[in-house]
Design a protein around this motif. Sequence first.
Motif, PDB file in Angstrom:
ATOM      1  N   ASP A 119       0.814  -1.210   0.000  1.00 43.80           N
ATOM      2  CA  ASP A 119       0.000   0.000   0.000  1.00 43.80           C
ATOM      3  C   ASP A 119       0.848   1.261   0.000  1.00 43.80           C
ATOM      4  OD1 ASP A 119       0.898  -0.435   2.583  1.00 43.80           O
ATOM      5  OD2 ASP A 119      -1.042  -0.120   3.545  1.00 43.80           O
ATOM      6  N   ARG A 120       2.053   1.206   0.539  1.00 41.74           N
ATOM      7  CA  ARG A 120       2.922   2.381   0.537  1.00 41.74           C
ATOM      8  C   ARG A 120       3.258   2.793  -0.895  1.00 41.74           C
ATOM      9  NH1 ARG A 120       8.106   0.990   3.393  1.00 41.74           N
ATOM     10  NH2 ARG A 120       7.826  -0.834   2.037  1.00 41.74           N
ATOM     11  N   TYR A 121       3.616   1.814  -1.722  1.00 41.62           N
ATOM     12  CA  TYR A 121       3.946   2.119  -3.111  1.00 41.62           C
ATOM     13  C   TYR A 121       2.715   2.607  -3.873  1.00 41.62           C
ATOM     14  CZ  TYR A 121       5.732   1.704  -7.854  1.00 41.62           C
ATOM     15  OH  TYR A 121       6.101   1.973  -9.144  1.00 41.62           O
ATOM     16  N   LEU A 122       1.576   1.975  -3.636  1.00 45.02           N
ATOM     17  CA  LEU A 122       0.340   2.398  -4.286  1.00 45.02           C
ATOM     18  C   LEU A 122       0.029   3.855  -3.946  1.00 45.02           C
ATOM     19  CD1 LEU A 122      -2.410   2.094  -5.679  1.00 45.02           C
ATOM     20  CD2 LEU A 122      -3.242   0.909  -3.631  1.00 45.02           C
ATOM     21  N   LEU A 123       0.143   4.221  -2.688  1.00 43.73           N
ATOM     22  CA  LEU A 123      -0.153   5.587  -2.268  1.00 43.73           C
ATOM     23  C   LEU A 123       0.860   6.582  -2.825  1.00 43.73           C
ATOM     24  CD1 LEU A 123      -1.183   4.570   1.297  1.00 43.73           C
ATOM     25  CD2 LEU A 123      -2.645   5.887  -0.235  1.00 43.73           C
ATOM     26  N   GLN A 124       2.108   6.192  -2.897  1.00 43.70           N
ATOM     27  CA  GLN A 124       3.128   7.051  -3.481  1.00 43.70           C
ATOM     28  C   GLN A 124       2.789   7.373  -4.939  1.00 43.70           C
ATOM     29  OE1 GLN A 124       7.699   6.408  -3.260  1.00 43.70           O
ATOM     30  NE2 GLN A 124       7.098   5.513  -5.228  1.00 43.70           N
ATOM     31  N   ASP A 183      -5.832  19.180  -8.693  1.00 42.18           N
ATOM     32  CA  ASP A 183      -7.017  19.594  -7.937  1.00 42.18           C
ATOM     33  C   ASP A 183      -7.836  18.413  -7.440  1.00 42.18           C
ATOM     34  OD1 ASP A 183      -7.909  18.702 -10.374  1.00 42.18           O
ATOM     35  OD2 ASP A 183      -9.316  20.359 -10.709  1.00 42.18           O
ATOM     36  N   ALA A 184      -7.275  17.211  -7.428  1.00 50.20           N
ATOM     37  CA  ALA A 184      -8.032  16.026  -7.029  1.00 50.20           C
ATOM     38  C   ALA A 184      -8.380  16.071  -5.548  1.00 50.20           C
ATOM     39  CB  ALA A 184      -7.248  14.759  -7.350  1.00 50.20           C
ATOM     40  N   ILE A 185      -9.539  15.523  -5.227  1.00 52.79           N
ATOM     41  CA  ILE A 185     -10.008  15.390  -3.853  1.00 52.79           C
ATOM     42  C   ILE A 185      -9.851  13.931  -3.438  1.00 52.79           C
ATOM     43  CG2 ILE A 185     -12.000  15.622  -2.316  1.00 52.79           C
ATOM     44  CD1 ILE A 185     -13.114  17.617  -4.460  1.00 52.79           C
ATOM     45  N   ILE A 186      -9.277  13.700  -2.263  1.00 53.69           N
ATOM     46  CA  ILE A 186      -9.105  12.346  -1.757  1.00 53.69           C
ATOM     47  C   ILE A 186     -10.200  12.046  -0.736  1.00 53.69           C
ATOM     48  CG2 ILE A 186      -7.568  10.745  -0.561  1.00 53.69           C
ATOM     49  CD1 ILE A 186      -6.477  11.637  -3.262  1.00 53.69           C
ATOM     50  N   VAL A 187     -10.923  10.948  -0.959  1.00 51.85           N
ATOM     51  CA  VAL A 187     -11.850  10.411   0.037  1.00 51.85           C
ATOM     52  C   VAL A 187     -11.305   9.042   0.427  1.00 51.85           C
ATOM     53  CG1 VAL A 187     -14.204   9.708   0.553  1.00 51.85           C
ATOM     54  CG2 VAL A 187     -13.794  11.652  -0.974  1.00 51.85           C
ATOM     55  N   GLU A 188     -11.074   8.851   1.707  1.00 49.93           N
ATOM     56  CA  GLU A 188     -10.349   7.637   2.153  1.00 49.93           C
ATOM     57  C   GLU A 188     -11.167   6.805   3.126  1.00 49.93           C
ATOM     58  OE1 GLU A 188      -8.335   5.529   5.361  1.00 49.93           O
ATOM     59  OE2 GLU A 188      -8.947   7.616   5.589  1.00 49.93           O
ATOM     60  N   GLU A 189     -11.127   5.487   2.931  1.00 51.56           N
ATOM     61  CA  GLU A 189     -11.591   4.547   3.936  1.00 51.56           C
ATOM     62  C   GLU A 189     -10.815   3.243   3.779  1.00 51.56           C
ATOM     63  OE1 GLU A 189     -15.440   2.059   4.765  1.00 51.56           O
ATOM     64  OE2 GLU A 189     -15.891   4.170   5.148  1.00 51.56           O
ATOM     65  N   ALA A 190      -9.600   3.288   4.267  1.00 48.22           N
ATOM     66  CA  ALA A 190      -8.720   2.114   4.269  1.00 48.22           C
ATOM     67  C   ALA A 190      -7.963   2.144   5.591  1.00 48.22           C
ATOM     68  CB  ALA A 190      -7.769   2.153   3.074  1.00 48.22           C
ATOM     69  N   PRO A 191      -8.595   1.709   6.674  1.00 51.42           N
ATOM     70  CA  PRO A 191      -8.028   1.930   8.021  1.00 51.42           C
ATOM     71  C   PRO A 191      -6.602   1.443   8.199  1.00 51.42           C
ATOM     72  CG  PRO A 191     -10.298   1.177   8.180  1.00 51.42           C
ATOM     73  CD  PRO A 191      -9.919   1.080   6.733  1.00 51.42           C
ATOM     74  N   SER A 192      -6.270   0.299   7.635  1.00 51.72           N
ATOM     75  CA  SER A 192      -4.919  -0.220   7.845  1.00 51.72           C
ATOM     76  C   SER A 192      -3.874   0.553   7.058  1.00 51.72           C
ATOM     77  CB  SER A 192      -4.854  -1.704   7.463  1.00 51.72           C
ATOM     78  OG  SER A 192      -5.106  -1.879   6.085  1.00 51.72           O
ATOM     79  N   SER A 193      -4.315   1.355   6.090  1.00 50.48           N
ATOM     80  CA  SER A 193      -3.381   2.133   5.271  1.00 50.48           C
ATOM     81  C   SER A 193      -3.309   3.593   5.686  1.00 50.48           C
ATOM     82  CB  SER A 193      -3.780   2.043   3.785  1.00 50.48           C
ATOM     83  OG  SER A 193      -3.666   0.721   3.305  1.00 50.48           O
ATOM     84  N   ARG A 194      -3.940   3.959   6.797  1.00 50.44           N
ATOM     85  CA  ARG A 194      -3.924   5.369   7.206  1.00 50.44           C
ATOM     86  C   ARG A 194      -2.502   5.848   7.484  1.00 50.44           C
ATOM     87  NH1 ARG A 194      -7.811   8.619   9.751  1.00 50.44           N
ATOM     88  NH2 ARG A 194      -9.314   7.440   8.533  1.00 50.44           N
ATOM     89  N   GLY A 195      -1.701   5.030   8.172  1.00 54.34           N
ATOM     90  CA  GLY A 195      -0.311   5.419   8.432  1.00 54.34           C
ATOM     91  C   GLY A 195       0.489   5.603   7.165  1.00 54.34           C
ATOM     92  N   PRO A 196       0.509   4.611   6.262  1.00 49.09           N
ATOM     93  CA  PRO A 196       1.198   4.809   4.979  1.00 49.09           C
ATOM     94  C   PRO A 196       0.663   5.991   4.176  1.00 49.09           C
ATOM     95  CG  PRO A 196       0.803   2.485   5.344  1.00 49.09           C
ATOM     96  CD  PRO A 196       0.096   3.211   6.450  1.00 49.09           C
ATOM     97  N   MET A 197      -0.639   6.265   4.271  1.00 45.74           N
ATOM     98  CA  MET A 197      -1.182   7.420   3.565  1.00 45.74           C
ATOM     99  C   MET A 197      -0.573   8.712   4.105  1.00 45.74           C
ATOM    100  SD  MET A 197      -5.103   8.725   3.184  1.00 45.74           S
ATOM    101  CE  MET A 197      -5.047   9.471   4.814  1.00 45.74           C
ATOM    102  N   HIS A 198      -0.433   8.801   5.425  1.00 42.62           N
ATOM    103  CA  HIS A 198       0.200   9.986   6.015  1.00 42.62           C
ATOM    104  C   HIS A 198       1.622  10.171   5.485  1.00 42.62           C
ATOM    105  CE1 HIS A 198      -2.607   9.618   9.770  1.00 42.62           C
ATOM    106  NE2 HIS A 198      -3.213  10.168   8.742  1.00 42.62           N
TER     107      HIS A 198
END
Length: 524
Positions: free
Chosen positions: A355-360, A369-384
Motif C-alpha cells: 500500500d505504501r507504493y500504491l499511495l506514493q 485539484d483532485a479530492i481524496i476520500v479515504e476509507e482504508a483503516p490499515s493504510s492510514r499510516g502509509p497514507m500519512h
Amino acid sequence: MRSDGTMVTVREATLALLRAHRMTTIFGNPGSTELPMFRDFPDDFSYVLGLQESVVLAMADGYAQATRNAAFVNLHSSAGVGHALGSLFTAHKNQTPLVVTAGQQARSILPYDPFLFAERATEFPRPFVKWACEPARAEDVPAAIARAYHVAMEAPCGPTFVSVPVDDWDRMCASIAPRAIASRNPGDPAALREAAETLAAARRPAIVVGAGVARDDAWHEVVALAERHAAQVWVSPMSARCGFPEDHPLFAGFLTAAREPIVASLDGHDVILVLGGPMSLYHVEGFGPHVPEGARIVQIADNHGMLAWNPASTGIVADTKLAVATLLDATAPPVRPTPAMPARKPDLDGRVFDDRYLLQQIARLRPADAIIVEEAPSSRGPMHDYLPITRENGFYTCASGGLGHGLPAAIGVALGRPGEKVIAFLGDGSSMYAIQGLWTAAQLRLPVSFVIANNHRYEALHHFGRHFGLQDMVGTNLPAIDFCALAQGQGIPATKVAAAGDLDAALTASFTATGPTLIEVVID
C-alpha cells in the motif's frame, strides 16, 4: 397559504421551504410510506437514488460536507432508518448537517399497530440526531422541517430527524416563510485576548488542527497563524478532514490516538493551541499524564462537550475561522527560529508492491485539484507518509471508525463539487459495506476513481490484534472477491492490477477518465 391567501398542501409548503434553503437534491430509497411526497415532483429538484439506506445517508453526508449546507435525506419508516443507523452514527461524529425524514403510516391506523409503521419513531435514531420530531398535526410538518434545518446547521452541526405520516403530504396548510438565522460564534473577546497573549509569550508553541478547521473554512487563517508564530502544526488524532498543508515547512505530523504517544510528540512545547478538534482522542487504554509537563493547553472548538472532557487549561467555544482571525489581529510575537521539518520518507521502487507504493504513485499521478476520500483503516499510516494532502478541502474520511462511509461519501462529494476529480482510496473490507453505491456513481456518470487496495483480509484487525497479543484473528480473511466483476456488473469500467509495472498506466487512465472507474490493486 400563498401570498394571495390560498392554502397549499404540506408537500408544496415543504418543497418551497427546501428550495429557499438550497436543498433541491434529495437522497433516498423510497418505500410505500414516502411516495406521496413525490407527487408532481418539480423539475428543479433532483432525486439521488441509492440501493440501500446506509449508502443513501453516506452519500448525503459527503454532499453536505462538500457544499457546506444541510442535505435532505428521505428514508423508509423504521426499516430504512435501521439500515441507515451506522451511517447516521458516522454523520453525527463527522458533525455533518443533515435533515433526515422517514415515512410513517397514516395517522388514522396508527392505533392498530399497522404494517410497516414506526413505533416510537423519534426515539429510534437517538442519540445520533440533535433533534427529532413527529409533528402532532399534518399542518405542522413544514415548520418541523424548518426547525430541523436550522438545528442541523447550528454549531456543532449534525443530523436532525422528522417522521412524517404518509397522509400528511396531501393535507392543506399555510406556507412557511424561510428564515435566515446567523449562528457563527466569534468567541469571547476577553478569552481570545488572553489566548493571544499566551501564544505570543510562548517559548516554543505548537498548534494541533482538527476537522473543525476545515468545517469552519479556516485553512488560510491557520496557515497565517502558524507562520506568524513559527509554530509546528500537528493533526489531531483520527481527524476526518485536513486543516493544514502537509507539505508546509511547519507541518510536524499526525498525533496517534493514544495517551503516551500524544504526550511524547508534543513534549517540549510550552503552549499548545488546539483548533477545531480534540487533542486527546484515544483508541487504546493509556496511563500517565494527558499533556506534556509544564505545557499550557488552549483549545478553541465549537463543541462544548469536547471542551468539557479534553485536558485544556483554557477552553473557548467559537467558530475556528472567526477566532483565529481575532488571534491574528493581536500584537505580533517575537521572532522565533523556524523548526526543522521531519525527515521525508525515502522513495519506493515498487519491488515490494504494497500500500505504501500504491499511495506514493497516487500522489505522483493525481491531478493537482483532485479530492481524496479515504476509507482504508490499515493504510492510514502509509497514507500519512506517502499521500500528503496539500490543498484546501482536499480530504474527507470517516470520523466514527465505522465502515461503509468512504465509497458512497465519495459519490456525494463528487455531486457537491462538480467538475473536480474525486479519488476514493478504499480497503477491500471497507468497500464491501457499501459496494452497491457503485451503481449510483455509474448512473450519474460522476468523475470518481475508485481505487481498492485488496489484501484479502481485514488488515486493520490484524494490526490491532497484535496489540492484544492475538496470534490467530478469527473471521478476518476475505478470499475470492472479484471487485472488477462487481463494478462491471453495475456499469463501471474496471481494471485489476497485480504488479507494480502495470500500476501507473491504470492510475493515469482512471485519473483522466470523465466518468467513474474502478481499479482493484492486489497488494502484498
